[in-house]
Design a protein around this motif. Structure first.
Motif, short mmCIF file in Angstrom:
data_model
loop_
_atom_site.label_atom_id
_atom_site.label_comp_id
_atom_site.label_asym_id
_atom_site.label_seq_id
_atom_site.Cartn_x
_atom_site.Cartn_y
_atom_site.Cartn_z
N ALA A 92 -1.30 1.51 -13.68
CA ALA A 92 -0.05 0.76 -13.75
C ALA A 92 -0.28 -0.55 -14.48
CB ALA A 92 0.49 0.48 -12.35
N GLU A 93 0.66 -0.93 -15.32
CA GLU A 93 0.57 -2.22 -16.01
C GLU A 93 1.71 -3.16 -15.62
OE1 GLU A 93 0.47 -1.32 -20.11
OE2 GLU A 93 2.43 -0.30 -20.15
N GLN A 94 2.66 -2.64 -14.83
CA GLN A 94 3.74 -3.47 -14.29
C GLN A 94 3.94 -3.10 -12.83
OE1 GLN A 94 7.12 -2.69 -16.86
NE2 GLN A 94 6.60 -4.43 -18.18
N SER A 95 4.28 -4.08 -12.02
CA SER A 95 4.50 -3.82 -10.60
C SER A 95 5.96 -3.47 -10.34
CB SER A 95 4.10 -5.03 -9.76
OG SER A 95 4.94 -6.14 -10.04
N LYS A 96 6.17 -2.65 -9.34
CA LYS A 96 7.53 -2.31 -8.91
C LYS A 96 8.17 -3.49 -8.19
CE LYS A 96 9.89 0.76 -5.60
NZ LYS A 96 11.01 1.19 -6.48
N SER A 97 7.35 -4.28 -7.46
CA SER A 97 7.85 -5.36 -6.63
C SER A 97 7.14 -6.67 -6.95
CB SER A 97 7.66 -5.02 -5.15
OG SER A 97 8.31 -3.81 -4.80
N PHE A 98 7.70 -7.74 -6.38
CA PHE A 98 7.15 -9.07 -6.59
C PHE A 98 7.21 -9.82 -5.26
CE2 PHE A 98 8.95 -7.44 -10.45
CZ PHE A 98 8.04 -7.76 -11.44
N TYR A 151 3.18 4.67 -7.58
CA TYR A 151 2.22 4.48 -8.67
C TYR A 151 1.41 5.74 -8.94
CZ TYR A 151 3.28 -0.48 -8.26
OH TYR A 151 3.93 -1.69 -8.23
N GLY A 152 1.04 5.90 -10.21
CA GLY A 152 0.22 7.02 -10.63
C GLY A 152 -1.24 6.61 -10.82
N VAL A 153 -1.88 7.18 -11.83
CA VAL A 153 -3.30 6.89 -12.08
C VAL A 153 -3.50 5.44 -12.47
CG1 VAL A 153 -5.29 7.49 -13.53
CG2 VAL A 153 -3.73 9.27 -12.76
N LYS A 168 -5.99 7.05 -2.00
CA LYS A 168 -5.28 7.22 -3.27
C LYS A 168 -5.38 5.91 -4.03
CE LYS A 168 -0.91 8.77 -5.31
NZ LYS A 168 -0.68 7.65 -6.23
N ALA A 169 -5.69 6.00 -5.32
CA ALA A 169 -6.01 4.79 -6.08
C ALA A 169 -5.20 4.70 -7.37
CB ALA A 169 -7.49 4.76 -6.40
N THR A 170 -4.92 3.47 -7.77
CA THR A 170 -4.25 3.16 -9.03
C THR A 170 -5.04 2.07 -9.76
OG1 THR A 170 -2.03 3.68 -8.18
CG2 THR A 170 -2.16 2.19 -10.07
N TYR A 179 0.81 -1.22 0.00
CA TYR A 179 0.00 0.00 0.00
C TYR A 179 0.84 1.26 0.00
CZ TYR A 179 0.66 1.55 4.86
OH TYR A 179 1.18 2.06 6.01
N GLY A 180 2.01 1.24 0.66
CA GLY A 180 2.87 2.42 0.68
C GLY A 180 3.35 2.81 -0.70
N GLN A 181 3.50 1.84 -1.59
CA GLN A 181 3.94 2.13 -2.95
C GLN A 181 2.87 2.87 -3.75
OE1 GLN A 181 4.83 -1.91 -4.13
NE2 GLN A 181 7.01 -1.69 -3.61
#
Length: 415
Positions: A59-65, A55-57, A96-98, A48-50
């Motif tokens: 996302a199609e790829q995650s920063k983490s796994f 993240y912006g409006v 805040k939502a993505t 959730y912190g990310q």
């Protein structure tokens, strides 16, 4: 805008229906994923912190796994779902939502919701940015230090539901507008960052020269009178209702000068709690907050105010100008944070003993006045949001927000 206007006139001439979010989707609580579970590869995962920081409006790829075995035990968001951070230290960032538009599923941590809905994913995400959403959201936020909102409350918020074709057109326009804004902001931010680097280099050189010229080194405990803070009881309405006295908490410290605050208290609150009235021209710092993991916020009080328990403030002693003390603490804040931040603990904080021992250069008054004149000028050029490049950034953001809100506002269909 004419394209949207024509579509609305053609497809919904009598207006559009406004529906509660609970009627067009369901909220599914994220759970189980910890920061320690995040990996550089594996199954896509979002903490959730990310959502707040990365993240912006959409996302199609995650920063983490995370590991496949961990992911198998968690709730999965599907492509098109909204990922919503439900806690924050300030009201604006709550919910805040993505929009997750990747081609795989993704797992989500606690303090967040998966929102599975029937509308265009990006349309929904843009709505969560809108003034209409924030105005409805505020009355449902709870908590003091940590602000949060429940699924039951989010379900009550109403969203305009135009035909799918109109939703897609709005997304196309806002995507284009967002891309243009991002490109312009990147250029302006790059130039602004150069100016800030110049300011910090000049400021550092200025204080180094003062030390070489024999300025006295004074411990922070001796630079003036220090104030702590406290939180008046939330259960006593007389402490908060119709309060006019600013009550500073870390969420108010994104500016260099405190003019006003998000929360206000009454004189009864000061008399009945640990918080004290801090006079104008004091310097406030954050003493406990997750923001201390990377920054020590410092702000100058342009009016008297009170502090919450995560804050400290100091008024300058005789022989020290308040604006000089502000610039000195601000100038050394990175070094102060490096030396004074307390190791361990669930929330970052300052070690008071080390803070009081930290020494700043304090020259004679005429030298202080020269420092004030020079650094006030540089500070206004780099940080004052009413002039220069920062003002242009603000203007662009306001323009974007205006058009986004206009695109997401419709005549409501009569019952």
């Amino acid at each position: 805008m004419s394209r949207i206007d024509e579509l609305v006139r053609e497809m919904c001439p009598d207006g559009v229906e406004y529906k509660p979010l609970g009627d067009v989707g369901e909220f599914i609580r994220g759970s189980g994923l910890q920061k320690s579970d995040l990996r550089e590869q594996g199954f896509p995962a979002v903490h959730y912190g990310q959502i707040h920081t990365y993240y912006g409006v959409w996302a199609e790829q995650s920063k983490s796994f995370t590991d496949e075995m961990i992911a198998a035990k968690l709730r999965h968001a599907k492509p098109g779902d909204l990922l919503i951070a439900t806690t924050s230290e300030d009201n604006d960032a709550v919910a805040k939502a993505t929009a997750w538009v990747g081609d795989t599923e993704v797992v989500l941590s606690g303090d967040a919701y998966i929102y599975r809905h029937t509308l265009e994913p990006k349309y929904m995400a843009y709505f969560f940015q809108s003034t209409m959403f924030h105005d409805q959201k505020r009355r449902f936020i709870s908590g003091t230090k940590v602000r949060r909102i429940s699924a039951a409350s989010l379900a009550k918020i109403k969203i305009p539901v135009p035909p799918r074709k109109v939703q897609r057109e709005i997304v196309l326009i806002l995507d284009h507008f967002t891309q243009l804004e991002m490109e312009l902001e990147a250029e302006l931010e790059a130039e602004l960052e150069v100016r800030r680097d110049q300011y910090h280099y000049y400021m550092s050189s200025l204080f180094d020269d003062l030390i070489l010229q024999g300025a006295s080194m004074v411990a922070l405990r001796d630079v003036g009178h220090w104030y702590g803070g406290g939180t008046p009881s939330k259960s006593k309405s007389e402490y908060w209702t119709d309060g006019s006295i600013p009550w500073i908490s870390p969420k108010d410290m994104a500016v260099s000068t405190i003019v006003d605050t998000e929360d206000h208290i009454t004189e009864e609150a000061i008399a009945g709690s640990a918080t004290k009235l801090v006079p104008t021209h004091a310097i406030a710092i954050v003493a406990r907050s997750s923001i201390l993991n990377h920054t020590l916020p410092v702000a100058y009080l342009s009016r008297s105010a009170t502090l919450n328990q995560d804050m400290k403030a100091v008024t300058a002693a005789s022989g020290i100008r308040a604006r000089y003390l502000f610039h000195a603490i601000r100038g050394y804040r990175s070094d102060i944070l490096r030396r004074v931040r307390r190791a361990g603990g669930s929330v970052a904080s300052l070690d008071s003993r080390k803070l009081w021992d930290y020494k700043l250069p304090v020259p004679k008054l005429d030298a202080q006045e020269r420092v004030i004149e020079l650094l006030d000028h540089f500070e206004s050029l780099t940080n004052d949001m009413s002039v220069g490049l920062p003002a242009e950034l603000v203007a662009r953001r306001k323009q974007y927000e205006h058009y986004r809100d206009r695109l997401l506002t419709f005549k409501e269909l009569s019952a």
